[in-house]
Design a protein around this motif. Structure first.
Motif, PDB file in Angstrom:
ATOM      1  N   LYS A 184      -3.251  12.495   1.493  1.00  0.00           N
ATOM      2  CA  LYS A 184      -4.035  11.540   0.624  1.00  0.00           C
ATOM      3  C   LYS A 184      -4.395  10.485   1.571  1.00  0.00           C
ATOM      4  O   LYS A 184      -3.650  10.235   2.381  1.00  0.00           O
ATOM      5  CB  LYS A 184      -3.522  11.258  -0.768  1.00  0.00           C
ATOM      6  N   GLU A 185      -5.421   9.578   1.120  1.00  0.00           N
ATOM      7  CA  GLU A 185      -5.782   8.512   1.616  1.00  0.00           C
ATOM      8  C   GLU A 185      -4.726   7.181   1.240  1.00  0.00           C
ATOM      9  O   GLU A 185      -4.189   7.119   0.230  1.00  0.00           O
ATOM     10  CB  GLU A 185      -7.135   7.921   1.154  1.00  0.00           C
ATOM     11  N   ARG A 186      -4.743   6.125   2.215  1.00  0.00           N
ATOM     12  CA  ARG A 186      -3.860   5.195   1.871  1.00  0.00           C
ATOM     13  C   ARG A 186      -4.379   4.586   0.710  1.00  0.00           C
ATOM     14  O   ARG A 186      -5.665   4.385   0.755  1.00  0.00           O
ATOM     15  CB  ARG A 186      -3.677   4.066   3.245  1.00  0.00           C
ATOM     16  N   GLU A 187      -3.788   3.990  -0.404  1.00  0.00           N
ATOM     17  CA  GLU A 187      -4.238   3.059  -1.568  1.00  0.00           C
ATOM     18  C   GLU A 187      -3.552   1.649  -1.539  1.00  0.00           C
ATOM     19  O   GLU A 187      -2.311   1.649  -1.258  1.00  0.00           O
ATOM     20  CB  GLU A 187      -4.367   4.223  -2.744  1.00  0.00           C
ATOM     21  N   ALA A 200      -3.383  -2.348  -8.640  1.00  0.00           N
ATOM     22  CA  ALA A 200      -4.035  -1.192  -8.882  1.00  0.00           C
ATOM     23  C   ALA A 200      -3.973  -0.556 -10.231  1.00  0.00           C
ATOM     24  O   ALA A 200      -2.755  -0.960 -10.917  1.00  0.00           O
ATOM     25  CB  ALA A 200      -3.660   0.055  -7.717  1.00  0.00           C
ATOM     26  N   SER A 247      -3.399   2.344 -11.423  1.00  0.00           N
ATOM     27  CA  SER A 247      -2.314   3.326 -11.575  1.00  0.00           C
ATOM     28  C   SER A 247      -0.805   2.721 -11.704  1.00  0.00           C
ATOM     29  O   SER A 247      -0.060   3.714 -12.170  1.00  0.00           O
ATOM     30  CB  SER A 247      -2.530   4.016 -10.228  1.00  0.00           C
ATOM     31  N   PHE A 282       0.688  -1.147   0.119  1.00  0.00           N
ATOM     32  CA  PHE A 282       0.066   0.164   0.110  1.00  0.00           C
ATOM     33  C   PHE A 282       0.748   1.092   0.151  1.00  0.00           C
ATOM     34  O   PHE A 282       2.189   1.127   0.307  1.00  0.00           O
ATOM     35  CB  PHE A 282      -0.966   0.020   1.183  1.00  0.00           C
ATOM     36  N   ARG A 334       0.954   5.714   0.840  1.00  0.00           N
ATOM     37  CA  ARG A 334       0.177   6.995   1.105  1.00  0.00           C
ATOM     38  C   ARG A 334       0.921   8.109   0.908  1.00  0.00           C
ATOM     39  O   ARG A 334       2.064   8.312   1.531  1.00  0.00           O
ATOM     40  CB  ARG A 334      -0.205   6.942   2.715  1.00  0.00           C
TER      41      ARG A 334
END
Length: 115
Positions: free
Chosen positions: A40-43, A57, A59, A34, A36
């Motif tokens: 921004k939110e953790r993604e 993901a 991205s 993950f 962050r």
């Protein structure tokens, strides 16, 4: 309790590459990366199961590759064609049972992509 230790972060120019490692002190099931970025939110980035099945993901599709050395209990994230927006703290996560999701987290490693 299993512990995770990330390494391999650093400063790289846009278009460059880095490889992150996550070493687990014991057996894990699915492992994942993950990230962050500031404010921004953790993604979610990528994951790999105990059977080797992977997910990603959108991205990072085509740029980041995840792999795992089961003998060493270590997961890797090969990051190529890095972009400025990939700058973030990257966290390794793992599940140690089938009920609790990602219940173990590493301390994070900073990746900074410069122009």
């Amino acid at each position: 309790q299993v512990q995770l230790v990330e390494s391999g972060g650093g400063l790289v120019q846009a278009g460059g590459s880095l490889r992150l490692s996550c070493a687990a002190s014991g057996r894990t099931l699915t492992m994942a990366w993950f990230r962050r970025a500031p404010e921004k939110e953790r993604e979610f980035v990528r994951r790999i199961s105990a059977s080797g099945t992977t997910g990603y993901a959108d991205s990072v599709k085509g740029r980041f590759t995840i792999s795992r050395d089961f003998a060493k209990n270590t997961m890797y994230l090969q990051m190529n064609s890095l972009k400025l927006e990939d700058s973030a703290v990257y966290y390794c996560a793992a599940s140690t049972n089938h009920l609790s999701g990602y219940n173990i987290w590493g301390q994070g490693t900073q990746v900074t992509v410069s122009s």
